[in-house]
Design an enzyme around this catalytic site. Structure first.
Site, PDB file in Angstrom:
ATOM      1  N   PRO A   1      29.411  57.345 -52.536  1.00 30.06           N
ATOM      2  CA  PRO A   1      28.019  56.986 -52.224  1.00 30.06           C
ATOM      3  C   PRO A   1      27.810  56.856 -50.719  1.00 30.06           C
ATOM      4  CG  PRO A   1      29.138  55.209 -53.439  1.00 30.06           C
ATOM      5  CD  PRO A   1      30.109  56.320 -53.297  1.00 30.06           C
ATOM      6  N   GLU A   2      26.643  57.251 -50.257  1.00 34.54           N
ATOM      7  CA  GLU A   2      26.325  57.093 -48.837  1.00 34.54           C
ATOM      8  C   GLU A   2      25.624  55.743 -48.650  1.00 34.54           C
ATOM      9  OE1 GLU A   2      25.335  60.448 -46.580  1.00 34.54           O
ATOM     10  OE2 GLU A   2      26.083  61.882 -48.047  1.00 34.54           O
TER      11      GLU A   2
ATOM     12  N   LYS B   1      29.236  51.278 -45.942  1.00 34.13           N
ATOM     13  CA  LYS B   1      29.557  51.455 -47.358  1.00 34.13           C
ATOM     14  C   LYS B   1      30.165  50.191 -47.967  1.00 34.13           C
ATOM     15  CE  LYS B   1      29.926  56.360 -46.573  1.00 34.13           C
ATOM     16  NZ  LYS B   1      30.740  57.591 -46.641  1.00 34.13           N
TER      17      LYS B   1
ATOM     18  N   ASN C   1      28.475  62.688 -46.196  1.00 34.79           N
ATOM     19  CA  ASN C   1      28.490  64.122 -46.014  1.00 34.79           C
ATOM     20  C   ASN C   1      27.104  64.779 -46.027  1.00 34.79           C
ATOM     21  OD1 ASN C   1      30.211  66.128 -45.507  1.00 34.79           O
ATOM     22  ND2 ASN C   1      30.497  66.729 -47.636  1.00 34.79           N
TER      23      ASN C   1
ATOM     24  N   ARG D   1      35.816  46.632 -37.324  1.00 36.16           N
ATOM     25  CA  ARG D   1      36.279  48.011 -37.585  1.00 36.16           C
ATOM     26  C   ARG D   1      35.125  48.974 -37.802  1.00 36.16           C
ATOM     27  NH1 ARG D   1      39.446  46.340 -42.184  1.00 36.16           N
ATOM     28  NH2 ARG D   1      38.308  47.970 -43.302  1.00 36.16           N
TER      29      ARG D   1
ATOM     30  N   ARG E   1      35.882  67.059 -45.279  1.00 30.93           N
ATOM     31  CA  ARG E   1      34.688  67.179 -46.121  1.00 30.93           C
ATOM     32  C   ARG E   1      33.944  68.444 -45.704  1.00 30.93           C
ATOM     33  NH1 ARG E   1      32.923  62.362 -48.115  1.00 30.93           N
ATOM     34  NH2 ARG E   1      31.899  63.711 -49.628  1.00 30.93           N
TER      35      ARG E   1
END
Ligand SMILES: [Zn+2]
Length: 269
Positions: free
Chosen positions: A2-3, A51, A163, A122, A253
């Site tokens: 999932p984006e 995410k 992506n 991060r 990807r």
């Protein structure tokens, strides 16, 4: 995977159902350790960074739950009384009215404030957050030696872009994915950030990604078939100029580009 827009939409929906309520918290599968320490506590907030989802409960530390759906994680929502949880249910949250089951995530763990700080350190800025720092994001893009196509998927540069948004936002700004991120002019990077913000926000609102907005307007957009939702992503021909779309791997990807609309680095520099 999932984006970011999907994760922000989960956060928004779950806040609407459960924020401020005391929840029954359990791990039917048993793999979310110490889930019982949150049982009965009030849920203060559900936040999304890229995410990652973070649930914040009232009471003593550790009082946060960190969830990353990964490739296979899913939420299922039920009205109370909920059916018995599946044996694969990692976390079940139950309010007086609803139950939310989490199945198959990469991460579901208790987190204290220090661990949250380490996680956020991060991550790059998330274009969907109101507190995102555009200047900091652009500085990270300028610092990297990677191509812009690789940098956009690096969650330590920008958080939440996947992506599809990578392909479509680069297309919208006329940037070839192989162009070095540091060599993209500042004004173009600003436009790329603003494009990502607008695309991701539309994704949260509409619950799906439709970036070919000039070809599918208004209400019609909700029903547009997936193959028509994009300008280059997953396509053989550019939606605008009909040149063939090139597909190759960037950061493991598939990247897509129309090399007519997005000149490759050798010809654009
Ligand atoms: Zn084209």
């Amino acid at each position: 995977m999932p984006e970011g827009h999907t994760i922000h939409r989960h956060a928004r929906d779950q806040r609407r159902l459960m924020q401020g309520k005391a929840l029954a918290v359990s791990s039917p599968q048993g793999r979310f350790e110490r889930a019982d320490t949150l049982d009965g506590r009030r849920l203060l907030d559900v936040e999304a960074w890229g995410k990652h989802l973070v649930y914040v409960f009232e009471g003593p530390e550790p009082r946060r739950v960190h969830v990353h759906l990964g490739l296979f994680g899913k939420f299922r929502r039920h009205k109370v009384p909920a059916p018995p949880p599946r044996t694969t249910c990692r976390m079940r949250l139950v309010s007086e009215t609803h139950a939310i089951d989490l199945v198959g995530p990469t991460a579901c763990e208790l987190m204290d404030e220090a661990a949250l700080a380490r996680l956020l350190a991060r991550l790059g800025p998330d274009p969907l957050r109101d507190d995102a720092d555009r200047a900091a994001a652009l500085a990270r893009l300028k610092r990297t030696r990677a191509s812009i196509g690789a940098a956009l998927l690096d969650q330590s540069v920008l958080a939440g872009v996947g992506n599809v948004y990578r392909a479509e936002a680069l297309y919208a700004c006329g940037i070839h994915p192989d162009v070095g991120a540091a060599s993209v002019p500042g004004a173009v990077l600003e436009r790329l950030w603003d494009t990502l913000v607008a695309m991701l926000r539309r994704g949260v609102r509409e619950g799906r990604i439709v970036t070919a907005v000039e070809f599918a307007k208004g209400e019609k957009r909700r029903r547009v078939p997936r193959r028509e939702a994009f300008v280059v992503y997953g396509r053989r021909a550019c939606r605008r100029c009909e040149s063939p779309v090139r597909r190759w791997l960037v950061r493991q990807r598939w990247a897509y580009a129309c090399e007519t609309c997005q000149p490759p680095p050798s010809t654009s520099s």
